[in-house]
Every structure is written in C-alpha cells, then in structure tokens.
Write an enzyme that holds these catalytic residues in place. Structure first.
Site, PDB file in Angstrom:
ATOM      1  N   ASN A 213       0.865  -1.368  -0.105  1.00  0.00           N
ATOM      2  CA  ASN A 213      -0.028   0.070   0.182  1.00  0.00           C
ATOM      3  C   ASN A 213       0.824   0.927   0.123  1.00  0.00           C
ATOM      4  O   ASN A 213       2.018   1.208  -0.006  1.00  0.00           O
ATOM      5  CB  ASN A 213      -1.059   0.065   1.317  1.00  0.00           C
ATOM      6  CG  ASN A 213      -0.160  -0.023   2.492  1.00  0.00           C
ATOM      7  OD1 ASN A 213       0.485   0.736   2.934  1.00  0.00           O
ATOM      8  ND2 ASN A 213      -0.389  -1.154   3.168  1.00  0.00           N
ATOM      9  N   ASP A 282      -4.240  -5.970   5.276  1.00  0.00           N
ATOM     10  CA  ASP A 282      -5.467  -6.762   6.081  1.00  0.00           C
ATOM     11  C   ASP A 282      -5.350  -8.221   5.596  1.00  0.00           C
ATOM     12  O   ASP A 282      -5.982  -9.047   6.510  1.00  0.00           O
ATOM     13  CB  ASP A 282      -6.980  -6.147   6.068  1.00  0.00           C
ATOM     14  CG  ASP A 282      -6.960  -4.627   6.707  1.00  0.00           C
ATOM     15  OD1 ASP A 282      -6.269  -4.717   7.904  1.00  0.00           O
ATOM     16  OD2 ASP A 282      -7.450  -3.868   6.015  1.00  0.00           O
ATOM     17  N   LYS A 292       7.465 -17.920 -10.374  1.00  0.00           N
ATOM     18  CA  LYS A 292       6.792 -16.802 -10.967  1.00  0.00           C
ATOM     19  C   LYS A 292       5.574 -17.242 -11.699  1.00  0.00           C
ATOM     20  O   LYS A 292       5.497 -18.209 -12.434  1.00  0.00           O
ATOM     21  CB  LYS A 292       7.777 -16.032 -11.815  1.00  0.00           C
ATOM     22  CG  LYS A 292       6.956 -14.841 -12.580  1.00  0.00           C
ATOM     23  CD  LYS A 292       8.151 -14.010 -13.479  1.00  0.00           C
ATOM     24  CE  LYS A 292       7.436 -13.073 -14.275  1.00  0.00           C
ATOM     25  NZ  LYS A 292       8.016 -12.625 -15.519  1.00  0.00           N
ATOM     26  N   PRO A 310      -3.023 -11.628  10.632  1.00  0.00           N
ATOM     27  CA  PRO A 310      -3.177 -11.423  12.023  1.00  0.00           C
ATOM     28  C   PRO A 310      -3.047  -9.830  12.396  1.00  0.00           C
ATOM     29  O   PRO A 310      -2.381  -9.184  11.636  1.00  0.00           O
ATOM     30  CB  PRO A 310      -1.720 -12.261  12.670  1.00  0.00           C
ATOM     31  CG  PRO A 310      -0.827 -12.103  11.619  1.00  0.00           C
ATOM     32  CD  PRO A 310      -1.602 -12.345  10.392  1.00  0.00           C
ATOM     33  N   PHE A 332      -3.017   3.474  15.431  1.00  0.00           N
ATOM     34  CA  PHE A 332      -3.412   4.608  14.565  1.00  0.00           C
ATOM     35  C   PHE A 332      -4.467   4.031  13.651  1.00  0.00           C
ATOM     36  O   PHE A 332      -4.913   2.974  13.576  1.00  0.00           O
ATOM     37  CB  PHE A 332      -2.214   4.847  13.620  1.00  0.00           C
ATOM     38  CG  PHE A 332      -1.416   5.866  13.917  1.00  0.00           C
ATOM     39  CD1 PHE A 332      -0.439   6.029  15.314  1.00  0.00           C
ATOM     40  CD2 PHE A 332      -1.515   7.156  13.338  1.00  0.00           C
ATOM     41  CE1 PHE A 332       0.089   6.888  15.488  1.00  0.00           C
ATOM     42  CE2 PHE A 332      -0.626   8.422  13.698  1.00  0.00           C
ATOM     43  CZ  PHE A 332       0.240   8.262  14.831  1.00  0.00           C
TER      44      PHE A 332
HETATM   45  N1  CTP Z   1      -2.929  -2.898  12.687  1.00  0.00           N
HETATM   46  C1  CTP Z   1      -2.195  -3.964  13.048  1.00  0.00           C
HETATM   47  N2  CTP Z   1      -2.323  -4.978  12.307  1.00  0.00           N
HETATM   48  C2  CTP Z   1      -3.011  -5.312  11.400  1.00  0.00           C
HETATM   49  C3  CTP Z   1      -4.082  -4.402  11.178  1.00  0.00           C
HETATM   50  C4  CTP Z   1      -4.060  -3.204  11.829  1.00  0.00           C
HETATM   51  O1  CTP Z   1      -1.390  -3.858  13.950  1.00  0.00           O
HETATM   52  N3  CTP Z   1      -3.219  -6.697  10.699  1.00  0.00           N
HETATM   53  C5  CTP Z   1      -3.150  -1.869  13.464  1.00  0.00           C
HETATM   54  C6  CTP Z   1      -2.488  -0.706  12.778  1.00  0.00           C
HETATM   55  O2  CTP Z   1      -0.912  -0.483  12.790  1.00  0.00           O
HETATM   56  C7  CTP Z   1      -3.130   0.628  13.404  1.00  0.00           C
HETATM   57  C8  CTP Z   1      -4.399   0.015  13.703  1.00  0.00           C
HETATM   58  O3  CTP Z   1      -4.353  -1.405  13.814  1.00  0.00           O
HETATM   59  O4  CTP Z   1      -2.408   1.075  14.418  1.00  0.00           O
HETATM   60  C9  CTP Z   1      -5.728   0.296  12.970  1.00  0.00           C
HETATM   61  O5  CTP Z   1      -5.297   0.043  11.503  1.00  0.00           O
HETATM   62  P1  CTP Z   1      -6.234   0.302  10.284  1.00  0.00           P
HETATM   63  O6  CTP Z   1      -5.754  -0.395   9.049  1.00  0.00           O
HETATM   64  O7  CTP Z   1      -6.782   1.561  10.505  1.00  0.00           O
HETATM   65  O8  CTP Z   1      -7.751  -0.503  10.979  1.00  0.00           O
HETATM   66  P2  CTP Z   1      -7.867  -1.897  10.728  1.00  0.00           P
HETATM   67  O9  CTP Z   1      -7.885  -2.798  11.782  1.00  0.00           O
HETATM   68  O10 CTP Z   1      -7.488  -2.652   9.405  1.00  0.00           O
HETATM   69  O11 CTP Z   1      -9.542  -1.938  10.482  1.00  0.00           O
HETATM   70  P3  CTP Z   1     -10.336  -1.394   9.241  1.00  0.00           P
HETATM   71  O12 CTP Z   1      -9.760  -1.867   7.880  1.00  0.00           O
HETATM   72  O13 CTP Z   1     -11.594  -1.945   9.318  1.00  0.00           O
HETATM   73  O14 CTP Z   1     -10.465   0.089   9.075  1.00  0.00           O
END
Ligand code: CTP
Length: 411
Positions: A213, A282, A292, A310, A332
């Site tokens: 990302n 996610d 490949k 996770p 965050f």
């Molecule tokens: N985070 C994490 N591990 C993940 C996903 C998120 O540690 N697998 C942490 C991020 O570093 C951040 C917080 O969780 O501090 C929120 O991340 P965000 O991407 O905004 O939220 P998500 O949990 O992914 O929720 P959503 O996608 O529903 O907004």
C-alpha cells in the site's frame, strides 16, 4: 526546519581535519533558526579560515582572550553568558585533555571553564585518529568529561583522513545537528522502551510480485525520532520503506504482516510503550506461488484468493501486561471518512487506551498530517503540521498519560 529558533550556540573549533565539517554544521544550525558565534583556536585556523566561518555565521569570529572589541575586554565572560550551549566541533584529543584539566590559556578553553555550569551545557564532538581515540588516556578523558557534566557525542567510524580506518571520525554535520536538536528536548521518556511499527507490509503473490500500500512510514519514523529525542530507548519495526533510520534508533526491517508480528512480539517483552503506525495489509494471498506465475497464452488471468492477516496491535493489546496497564498501546487509524466515529469504534475494538486517527489519503507519503487523539475522555484535535512536529506533540501526550496512570496506580 525551525527546531533551534531562539537558541544561541557558541560553536568552538579546535585543530583537526574535521574543521571542514564544522562549516557545514554552522550552516545547518543557522538553517534551523539558531544564532551561532564561532570561536576558533589557533590550531583550528591551520585547517579552516575565520573568513569562511565569519561568512557562514554572519558574525565576526573570536580567537583571542585579548579581543579589544569587547568593551570590558572579557570575551570569555560575555560569550559564555549569552550561550544556550557551547558546542566544540571538532574537539581534538588535546583540547579534550585541556577541558578536563581546567586549562584556560586560550579563549575557547577559557570560556568553557568560565561558563556557568548549571546554565550553559557543554557539548563535545570528538574528532581524531582511531589510535588516539582508543588510547587509554582519551578513554579516561571522555569518561571524566562526562562525569564533569559535559555531553560527549559519539564518533563516526570508517575511512580517516590519515588513510587508516576505524573509530574516531567526527559525526557528519546532519548527525550532529540531530544530536543538538535532541539535546534540547526534555527527557520525559527517559528509562522507557518504545516499540513502534511503521510503513506498509508486502504480501507476496509469487517470488517477483506482491501486494502493498501507499504508506511511506514517515509518521512512524517521526515518532521514533521524537521518542528517542526525549530519552526513550526505541525499537522501530519497519516494513519496506525508503527512509533513513533516525539517530539512536534500533531498526528491524520486515516484509509481510506475519513477519512484522513475529518480530514485534519478540521485542514487546522489554517494551513499555507500543505505537502501531504500520499500515498492515489486512489480507494476504492465500495461494502465493513458489515460482513466478507465467502467462499461459490463453489470455486468462490468474485468480487470487485472500486470507486475513493477524492483527498485530490487537494481539499485543490483549497481552496480560497491556491489560494490567504495564504496557501502553497506541493505535493509529487511517480512515477515509467519519474520522471521529470510526476512531472511537476502533479504539474500543482494539482494546487500547489511545487511538490516533488520520485521514489516510491525506497523509500517505506526505510530510505533514493532521491528527485526532481519541481516548476514554474524548477527542483532541492536532491541526495540520509537519509529521515531526505532530510526533513530538504526540510523544508529550503519551508521556503525560503514562505519568497520570503511574500516579493513579500509586493512589
Ligand atoms: N493494525 C495492526 N495489524 C493489522 C491491522 C492493523 O497492527 N493486521 C494496526 C495498525 O497499525 C493501526 C491500527 O491497527 O495502528 C488500525 O489500523 P487500520 O488499518 O486503520 O484498521 P484495521 O484494523 O485494518 O480496520 P479497518 O480496515 O476496518 O479500518
């Protein structure tokens, strides 16, 4: 770029080839808003002229305790009383030895001795050949200088002007600038270990392709720098980003979310504070290919399926230490809309005391950001500013909350 506004630095140069770096350092200090008064020893003038240093500092250079420009003829008193810090860069082995014996036979050593000890800190940037640096006399002198209250900065390592290679080079101007800026920050997290995740993760599709990302890691790196500046020991677990490691920070590079979880967990055992800024993917491809993936000529594209990664923050926040309040977790939230409502819900979902919301598309890759701090008592806005300024403010907020918790524990 204004981290030293209002600071007046006496920059002392002593004899060493690293004087050429002092010219750059002088500029760098001024660029950050400091005023700089250069004082040079006779030996320093063998390496660089006072003309150069005058032009860069926009002030005439002092080099004699008998300078007639001072109406009271006491430049050692006048210059040292004006200073917020005296920075000796480069500091030769000989000058170090003078400092610790209290010698005062030239203007620079005289003004160091005459400075009010509790008001004007002495910062020393050593520069010498590796054998001189390793000599027991120098080792003793550095230890004694520190015991006398001076701040002795690290030395660099590498090729030396003499052709040898090892420890003893003066730090580069930018490194010294960072150390000087850090010196002026109040040490509100001293003794605390801060663990930070930053940047994106990279989830492989096959050995040459993957999903990631737009996170640049800048906010997490800024928090690492800010935490280090206020005295914390900092471990930064970074996804693939192109950023230099902040000074004094231990960096661990990772790629995938699972890789980040493993190393973050391993380092969480000694940590007091965890700040999760990473934009962790996610999902990851559930069927990553070992070789490949090739086009097969039929025009059909491969089908990807995904599996959830996770949640690193939720995992750490559910630990016994976090639940008992010994491990302070900050999350965050990168949102695209309804920041307050989403941030409040996310804080509760992750089970953390503090969540920092920001608008993802407005911050990814940028040098500035705007934050919304959400905790049990409500929401506080931090208006748009540079990421390092916001990071410093956030570190103050975290330290205040930890101090408050500590006092509640004692009650
Ligand atoms: N985070 C994490 N591990 C993940 C996903 C998120 O540690 N697998 C942490 C991020 O570093 C951040 C917080 O969780 O501090 C929120 O991340 P965000 O991407 O905004 O939220 P998500 O949990 O992914 O929720 P959503 O996608 O529903 O907004």
């Amino acid at each position: 770029m204004n981290d030293l506004v209002g600071k007046h630095i006496v920059l002392g140069l002593t004899g060493g080839i690293a004087c050429y770096k002092a010219a750059e350092l002088c500029r760098a200090l001024i660029r950050e808003g400091a005023t700089v008064q250069v004082v040079m020893t006779a030996a320093a003038q063998q390496f660089i002229t006072s003309v150069t240093m005058q032009a860069l500092s926009n002030r005439t250079v002092y080099d004699s305790q008998w300078d007639v420009r001072e109406p009271n003829n006491m430049p050692h008193i006048n210059l040292s009383r004006e200073a917020d810090a005296i920075l000796i860069a480069p500091c030769s082995a000989d000058f170090m030895s003078k400092l610790l014996h209290g010698s005062a036979d030239d203007l620079l050593s005289l003004l160091c001795l005459a400075r009010p000890l509790d008001q004007v800190p002495l910062l020393v940037a050593p520069a010498m050949n590796r054998e001189m640096w390793a000599h027991p006399a120098t080792v003793r002198n550095v230890a004694q200088l520190r015991a006398d209250g001076a701040v002795v900065f690290d030395v660099g390592s590498g090729d030396q002007a003499c052709g040898e290679s090892g420890d003893g080079r003066m730090l580069e101007a930018q490194e010294l600038l960072d150390d000087v800026i850090a010196f002026f920050q109040p040490k509100i997290l001293s003794g605390q270990h801060v663990l930070i995740t930053a940047g994106p993760t990279y989830e492989a599709i096959d050995p040459v392709r993957g999903i990631t990302n737009l996170s640049s890691g800048k906010m997490g790196f800024a928090i690492a720098r800010a935490a280090r500046e206020v005295g914390a020991e900092v471990t930064l677990v970074a996804g693939p980003v192109h950023l230099p490691t902040p000074r004094g920070v231990t960096r661990i590079d990772v790629t995938s979310a699972r890789n980040m979880l493993e190393l973050t967990l391993a380092h969480s055992r000694n940590a007091d504070i965890f700040v999760a800024t990473a934009a962790v993917a996610d999902w990851r491809p559930s069927n990553a290919a070992e070789q490949k993936i090739k086009k097969n000529g039929s025009g059909t594209s491969p089908t990807l399926s995904f599996i959830e990664n996770p949640d690193i923050l939720a995992t750490l926040a559910s630990s016994q230490r976090a639940r008992s309040g010994d491990f302070y977790c900050v999350g965050f939230a990168a949102e695209s809309h309804e920041l307050l409502a989403n941030a409040q819900a996310k804080r509760l979902r992750k089970g953390i005391p503090l969540l920092v919301g920001n608008i993802g598309p407005a911050t990814f890759g940028q040098d500035d950001n705007a934050l919304l701090l959400v905790d049990e008592s409500g929401a506080t806005e931090m208006p748009r500013d540079s990421k390092i300024t916001l990071a410093r403010k956030l570190v103050v907020e975290i330290a205040a909350r930890i101090a408050k918790r500590g006092s509640q524990h004692e009650d």
